[in-house]
Enzyme design. Structure first.
Site, PDB file in Angstrom:
ATOM      1  N   ARG A 145       7.299  -6.445  -8.202  1.00 15.33           N
ATOM      2  CA  ARG A 145       8.139  -6.197  -6.838  1.00 15.33           C
ATOM      3  C   ARG A 145       9.797  -6.153  -7.156  1.00 15.33           C
ATOM      4  O   ARG A 145      10.150  -6.444  -6.034  1.00 15.33           O
ATOM      5  CB  ARG A 145       7.795  -7.006  -5.735  1.00 15.33           C
ATOM      6  CG  ARG A 145       6.023  -6.980  -5.518  1.00 15.33           C
ATOM      7  CD  ARG A 145       5.389  -5.958  -4.823  1.00 15.33           C
ATOM      8  NE  ARG A 145       4.107  -6.018  -4.582  1.00 15.33           N
ATOM      9  CZ  ARG A 145       3.088  -5.967  -5.406  1.00 15.33           C
ATOM     10  NH1 ARG A 145       3.300  -5.650  -6.607  1.00 15.33           N
ATOM     11  NH2 ARG A 145       1.929  -6.371  -5.071  1.00 15.33           N
ATOM     12  N   SER A 197       3.672  -7.017   3.603  1.00 16.67           N
ATOM     13  CA  SER A 197       3.760  -8.586   3.208  1.00 16.67           C
ATOM     14  C   SER A 197       5.327  -8.570   3.663  1.00 16.67           C
ATOM     15  O   SER A 197       6.232  -8.115   3.036  1.00 16.67           O
ATOM     16  CB  SER A 197       3.902  -8.661   1.915  1.00 16.67           C
ATOM     17  OG  SER A 197       2.375  -8.148   1.536  1.00 16.67           O
ATOM     18  N   GLU A 222      10.343 -10.207   1.331  1.00 18.52           N
ATOM     19  CA  GLU A 222      10.195  -8.941   0.837  1.00 18.52           C
ATOM     20  C   GLU A 222      10.959  -7.678   1.330  1.00 18.52           C
ATOM     21  O   GLU A 222      11.586  -7.202   0.723  1.00 18.52           O
ATOM     22  CB  GLU A 222       8.755  -8.614   0.640  1.00 18.52           C
ATOM     23  CG  GLU A 222       8.467  -7.500  -0.197  1.00 18.52           C
ATOM     24  CD  GLU A 222       7.003  -6.990  -0.669  1.00 18.52           C
ATOM     25  OE1 GLU A 222       6.589  -7.701  -1.229  1.00 18.52           O
ATOM     26  OE2 GLU A 222       6.432  -6.124   0.039  1.00 18.52           O
TER      27      GLU A 222
HETATM   28  P1  FAD Z   1      12.316   1.735   3.091  1.00 18.11           P
HETATM   29  O1  FAD Z   1      11.758   0.749   4.106  1.00 18.11           O
HETATM   30  O2  FAD Z   1      13.037   3.126   4.272  1.00 18.11           O
HETATM   31  O3  FAD Z   1      13.456   1.332   2.554  1.00 18.11           O
HETATM   32  C1  FAD Z   1      13.237   0.263   1.620  1.00 18.11           C
HETATM   33  C2  FAD Z   1      14.520   0.044   0.971  1.00 18.11           C
HETATM   34  O4  FAD Z   1      14.663   1.027  -0.152  1.00 18.11           O
HETATM   35  C3  FAD Z   1      15.699  -0.152   1.666  1.00 18.11           C
HETATM   36  O5  FAD Z   1      16.664  -1.099   0.999  1.00 18.11           O
HETATM   37  C4  FAD Z   1      16.492   1.316   1.394  1.00 18.11           C
HETATM   38  O6  FAD Z   1      17.716   1.578   1.502  1.00 18.11           O
HETATM   39  C5  FAD Z   1      15.923   1.471   0.091  1.00 18.11           C
HETATM   40  N1  FAD Z   1      15.867   3.283  -0.094  1.00 18.11           N
HETATM   41  C6  FAD Z   1      14.933   3.934   0.581  1.00 18.11           C
HETATM   42  N2  FAD Z   1      14.686   5.256   0.240  1.00 18.11           N
HETATM   43  C7  FAD Z   1      15.765   5.285  -1.003  1.00 18.11           C
HETATM   44  C8  FAD Z   1      16.226   6.179  -1.701  1.00 18.11           C
HETATM   45  N3  FAD Z   1      15.784   7.497  -1.913  1.00 18.11           N
HETATM   46  N4  FAD Z   1      17.010   5.936  -2.818  1.00 18.11           N
HETATM   47  C9  FAD Z   1      17.254   4.774  -2.813  1.00 18.11           C
HETATM   48  N5  FAD Z   1      17.227   3.603  -2.187  1.00 18.11           N
HETATM   49  C10 FAD Z   1      16.297   4.094  -1.203  1.00 18.11           C
HETATM   50  N6  FAD Z   1       4.511  -2.229  -0.531  1.00 18.11           N
HETATM   51  C11 FAD Z   1       3.984  -2.508  -1.778  1.00 18.11           C
HETATM   52  O7  FAD Z   1       4.689  -2.599  -3.035  1.00 18.11           O
HETATM   53  N7  FAD Z   1       2.382  -2.425  -1.825  1.00 18.11           N
HETATM   54  C12 FAD Z   1       1.709  -2.263  -0.640  1.00 18.11           C
HETATM   55  O8  FAD Z   1       0.400  -2.489  -0.968  1.00 18.11           O
HETATM   56  C13 FAD Z   1       2.371  -2.276   0.387  1.00 18.11           C
HETATM   57  N8  FAD Z   1       1.528  -2.132   1.357  1.00 18.11           N
HETATM   58  C14 FAD Z   1       2.243  -1.925   2.753  1.00 18.11           C
HETATM   59  C15 FAD Z   1       1.382  -1.719   4.025  1.00 18.11           C
HETATM   60  C16 FAD Z   1       2.252  -1.860   5.233  1.00 18.11           C
HETATM   61  C17 FAD Z   1       1.201  -1.546   6.402  1.00 18.11           C
HETATM   62  C18 FAD Z   1       3.465  -1.581   5.240  1.00 18.11           C
HETATM   63  C19 FAD Z   1       3.951  -1.672   6.660  1.00 18.11           C
HETATM   64  C20 FAD Z   1       4.317  -1.819   4.000  1.00 18.11           C
HETATM   65  C21 FAD Z   1       3.755  -1.630   2.948  1.00 18.11           C
HETATM   66  N9  FAD Z   1       4.395  -2.017   1.745  1.00 18.11           N
HETATM   67  C22 FAD Z   1       3.943  -2.141   0.607  1.00 18.11           C
HETATM   68  C23 FAD Z   1       5.814  -2.070   1.821  1.00 18.11           C
HETATM   69  C24 FAD Z   1       6.507  -0.549   1.910  1.00 18.11           C
HETATM   70  O9  FAD Z   1       5.551   0.309   2.299  1.00 18.11           O
HETATM   71  C25 FAD Z   1       7.003  -0.054   0.270  1.00 18.11           C
HETATM   72  O10 FAD Z   1       8.016  -1.103  -0.064  1.00 18.11           O
HETATM   73  C26 FAD Z   1       7.684   1.488   0.543  1.00 18.11           C
HETATM   74  O11 FAD Z   1       7.946   1.709  -0.980  1.00 18.11           O
HETATM   75  C27 FAD Z   1       8.809   1.331   1.227  1.00 18.11           C
HETATM   76  O12 FAD Z   1       9.228   2.736   1.395  1.00 18.11           O
HETATM   77  P2  FAD Z   1       9.816   3.259   2.458  1.00 18.11           P
HETATM   78  O13 FAD Z   1      10.312   4.841   2.316  1.00 18.11           O
HETATM   79  O14 FAD Z   1       9.487   3.037   3.832  1.00 18.11           O
HETATM   80  O15 FAD Z   1      11.357   2.582   2.378  1.00 18.11           O
HETATM   81  P1  NAP Z   2      -5.787  -9.962  -1.460  1.00 19.99           P
HETATM   82  O1  NAP Z   2      -6.734  -9.036  -2.201  1.00 19.99           O
HETATM   83  O2  NAP Z   2      -6.364 -10.736  -0.513  1.00 19.99           O
HETATM   84  O3  NAP Z   2      -5.234 -11.016  -2.833  1.00 19.99           O
HETATM   85  C1  NAP Z   2      -4.487 -12.081  -2.225  1.00 19.99           C
HETATM   86  C2  NAP Z   2      -3.423 -12.183  -3.345  1.00 19.99           C
HETATM   87  O4  NAP Z   2      -3.833 -12.656  -4.599  1.00 19.99           O
HETATM   88  C3  NAP Z   2      -2.596 -10.857  -3.634  1.00 19.99           C
HETATM   89  O5  NAP Z   2      -1.332 -10.988  -3.165  1.00 19.99           O
HETATM   90  C4  NAP Z   2      -2.850 -10.595  -4.898  1.00 19.99           C
HETATM   91  O6  NAP Z   2      -1.267 -10.420  -5.435  1.00 19.99           O
HETATM   92  C5  NAP Z   2      -3.469 -11.777  -5.621  1.00 19.99           C
HETATM   93  N1  NAP Z   2      -4.755 -11.290  -6.062  1.00 19.99           N
HETATM   94  C6  NAP Z   2      -5.782 -11.126  -6.015  1.00 19.99           C
HETATM   95  N2  NAP Z   2      -6.729 -10.613  -6.836  1.00 19.99           N
HETATM   96  C7  NAP Z   2      -5.954 -10.674  -8.017  1.00 19.99           C
HETATM   97  C8  NAP Z   2      -6.096 -10.581  -9.557  1.00 19.99           C
HETATM   98  N3  NAP Z   2      -7.290 -10.252  -9.780  1.00 19.99           N
HETATM   99  N4  NAP Z   2      -5.283 -10.492 -10.057  1.00 19.99           N
HETATM  100  C9  NAP Z   2      -3.936 -10.915  -9.860  1.00 19.99           C
HETATM  101  N5  NAP Z   2      -3.366 -11.054  -8.580  1.00 19.99           N
HETATM  102  C10 NAP Z   2      -4.682 -10.983  -7.699  1.00 19.99           C
HETATM  103  O7  NAP Z   2      -4.728  -9.211  -1.223  1.00 19.99           O
HETATM  104  P2  NAP Z   2      -4.295  -8.492   0.163  1.00 19.99           P
HETATM  105  O8  NAP Z   2      -3.296  -9.207   0.946  1.00 19.99           O
HETATM  106  O9  NAP Z   2      -5.564  -8.036   0.840  1.00 19.99           O
HETATM  107  O10 NAP Z   2      -3.710  -7.117  -0.438  1.00 19.99           O
HETATM  108  C11 NAP Z   2      -4.522  -6.388  -1.413  1.00 19.99           C
HETATM  109  C12 NAP Z   2      -3.278  -5.604  -2.102  1.00 19.99           C
HETATM  110  O11 NAP Z   2      -2.400  -4.701  -1.625  1.00 19.99           O
HETATM  111  C13 NAP Z   2      -2.367  -6.667  -2.991  1.00 19.99           C
HETATM  112  O12 NAP Z   2      -2.371  -6.167  -4.254  1.00 19.99           O
HETATM  113  C14 NAP Z   2      -1.252  -6.480  -2.174  1.00 19.99           C
HETATM  114  O13 NAP Z   2       0.058  -6.746  -3.346  1.00 19.99           O
HETATM  115  C15 NAP Z   2      -1.096  -5.131  -1.560  1.00 19.99           C
HETATM  116  N6  NAP Z   2      -0.323  -5.196  -0.405  1.00 19.99           N
HETATM  117  C16 NAP Z   2       1.147  -5.284  -0.459  1.00 19.99           C
HETATM  118  C17 NAP Z   2       1.675  -5.068   0.511  1.00 19.99           C
HETATM  119  C18 NAP Z   2       3.283  -5.282   0.404  1.00 19.99           C
HETATM  120  O14 NAP Z   2       3.905  -4.941   1.767  1.00 19.99           O
HETATM  121  N7  NAP Z   2       3.930  -5.627  -0.601  1.00 19.99           N
HETATM  122  C19 NAP Z   2       1.045  -5.060   2.068  1.00 19.99           C
HETATM  123  C20 NAP Z   2      -0.241  -5.112   1.903  1.00 19.99           C
HETATM  124  C21 NAP Z   2      -1.124  -5.089   0.740  1.00 19.99           C
HETATM  125  P3  NAP Z   2      -0.706  -9.073  -5.656  1.00 19.99           P
HETATM  126  O15 NAP Z   2       0.088  -9.021  -4.289  1.00 19.99           O
HETATM  127  O16 NAP Z   2       0.556  -9.279  -6.528  1.00 19.99           O
HETATM  128  O17 NAP Z   2      -1.452  -7.970  -5.844  1.00 19.99           O
END
Ligand code: FAD
Ligand code: NAP
Length: 338
Positions: free
Chosen positions: A164, A238, A334
């Protein structure tokens, strides 16, 4: 390009907190992007880039020009090493891109289905889910250098991706506008089913050898069950990152919490499940006014209606203090806080 004054950001980010931007504009072309950056300079305002707003929190009104990056377009970009290249402009919706690629028979992004936001923001935190990260599929990206005004091309290696994490959060923070990403995708399916939740869902559907489209459907179903829909309940996914700690720190945690999950990293360190720690500290479903912790996943903070960014940050501080006091683990936020 229309420039709006004192514009509400509430509907422009998924946490849905009230906050106003001194100026707001949406750039649909490279020229508009350049014009937006120039306007910021002219008016002496910092430019805050926005994509889908799914990973940001606004703590207060912004004395800034908020520039939404809305460049559009998705196209095949040739082949390399037997894999297909696809180029997406920064404003393309991430999940629309995943779906489009699958429809073209191009695989590798299916585990990243359902992540909100734009293609342009995906490299910023190296989006990841269910064992797959963008880093594995990013070929290169094009970005506008905010200092020189030049267009630059960065290879995936030059993005310094981590968990991340990327160079866009560190050495090149606020330096580049990502304008397009090029992805490297396979024609041969190679399902990645390390995560128990995904395997269980496919098993429940009787799919021993799922196609990439079936993996996508399963990911979408698991996510829909567990995560709040931002259209219904404001959230930024998250709110905390999973900490990655040294083996000794993991051993210390296990001494006080023998059932604490830990996932080994390739470098020998251990990834902790921040959601588990928060839940064990009793915060799951907690509520302070309209700021809350989601009842289905303690890693997600939610806005029950009128929460301000500051209230969510206060709740986050309370959670961090609780987890640090009980488990000695430091949690980092995050979303990017403005
Ligand atoms: P924004 O929120 O608009 O911006 C995020 C940052 O990036 C800001 O600092 C902004 O300035 C910068 N930015 C945006 N666009 C650009 C650009 N073109 N150039 C340079 N900088 C830029 N993330 C995960 O990794 N895994 C997940 O599974 C995941 N699940 C999510 C589920 C939900 C319900 C929600 C709400 C969020 C989740 N996220 C997850 C977080 C988020 O969706 C990601 O980080 C996504 O990539 C953000 O994209 P955005 O366009 O909304 O960025
Ligand atoms: P989950 O499956 O309940 O797992 C809980 C945590 O354990 C996760 O954070 C995941 O890490 C880790 N994990 C589970 N199984 C794993 C494996 N086999 N190997 C390594 N790590 C493992 O997680 P969840 O909350 O339902 O989310 C599911 C996936 O969606 C995750 O990958 C999570 O990162 C992603 N997600 C991300 C966001 C965001 O905003 N960043 C929001 C929603 C969901 P990781 O998070 O590193 O995968």
């Amino acid at each position: 390009m229309q420039v709006l004054e004192n514009h509400s950001l509430k509907a422009l980010h998924t946490l849905g907190c009230e906050a106003r931007a001194r100026l707001f504009a949406e750039a649909r072309t490279l020229d508009e992007l350049r014009a937006g950056l120039a306007l910021g300079r002219e008016r002496g305002l910092p430019v805050v880039l926005l994509g889908g707003g799914s990973n940001v929190l606004f703590r207060a009104d912004l004395e800034a020009l908020v520039l939404k990056v809305a460049l559009d377009g998705l196209e095949p970009a040739g082949e390399e090493g037997g894999q297909a290249l696809v180029r997406a402009a920064a404003g393309v919706g991430w999940d629309a891109l995943v779906e489009d690629c699958l429809r073209r028979g191009l695989h590798g992004l299916e585990n990243l289905s359902g992540i909100p936001g734009t293609a342009g923001a995906a490299p910023v935190q190296n989006i990841g889910a269910y064992g797959v990260e963008l880093a594995e599929r990013l070929h290169s990206l094009e970005a506008l250098d905010r200092h020189s005004g030049e267009l630059r091309r960065l290879t995936a290696r030059e993005c310094h991706f981590g968990y991340r994490d990327s160079i866009f959060k560190r050495a090149l923070r606020d330096r580049l506008v990502i304008c397009a990403v090029t992805l490297r995708l396979s024609r041969a399916p190679a399902p990645r089913l390390e995560y128990a939740a995904l395997r269980d869902e496919l098993q429940a559907r009787g799919l021993a050898r799922p196609t990439p489209a079936q993996v996508r459907d399963a990911v979408l179903a698991v996510r829909a069950r567990k995560l709040p829909d931002p259209a219904v309940l404001g959230n930024a996914g998250s709110f905390f990152q999973n900490p990655i700690v040294a083996p000794a720190a993991f051993a210390a945690l296990r001494a006080v919490a023998p059932d604490a999950p830990g996932y080994p990293e390739p470098d020998g360190r251990v990834k902790l499940a921040a959601g588990w720690l928060i839940e064990r500290c009793g915060f799951k479903g907690a509520r302070r006014g309209d700021a809350g912790v989601h009842s289905g996943q303690a890693l997600v903070l939610v806005n029950h209606g009128q929460a301000r960014g500051q209230e969510l940050l206060a709740l986050a501080d309370e959670i961090r203090a609780g987890v640090a006091a009980r488990y000695g683990v430091r949690l980092e936020l995050e979303p990017r806080v403005y």
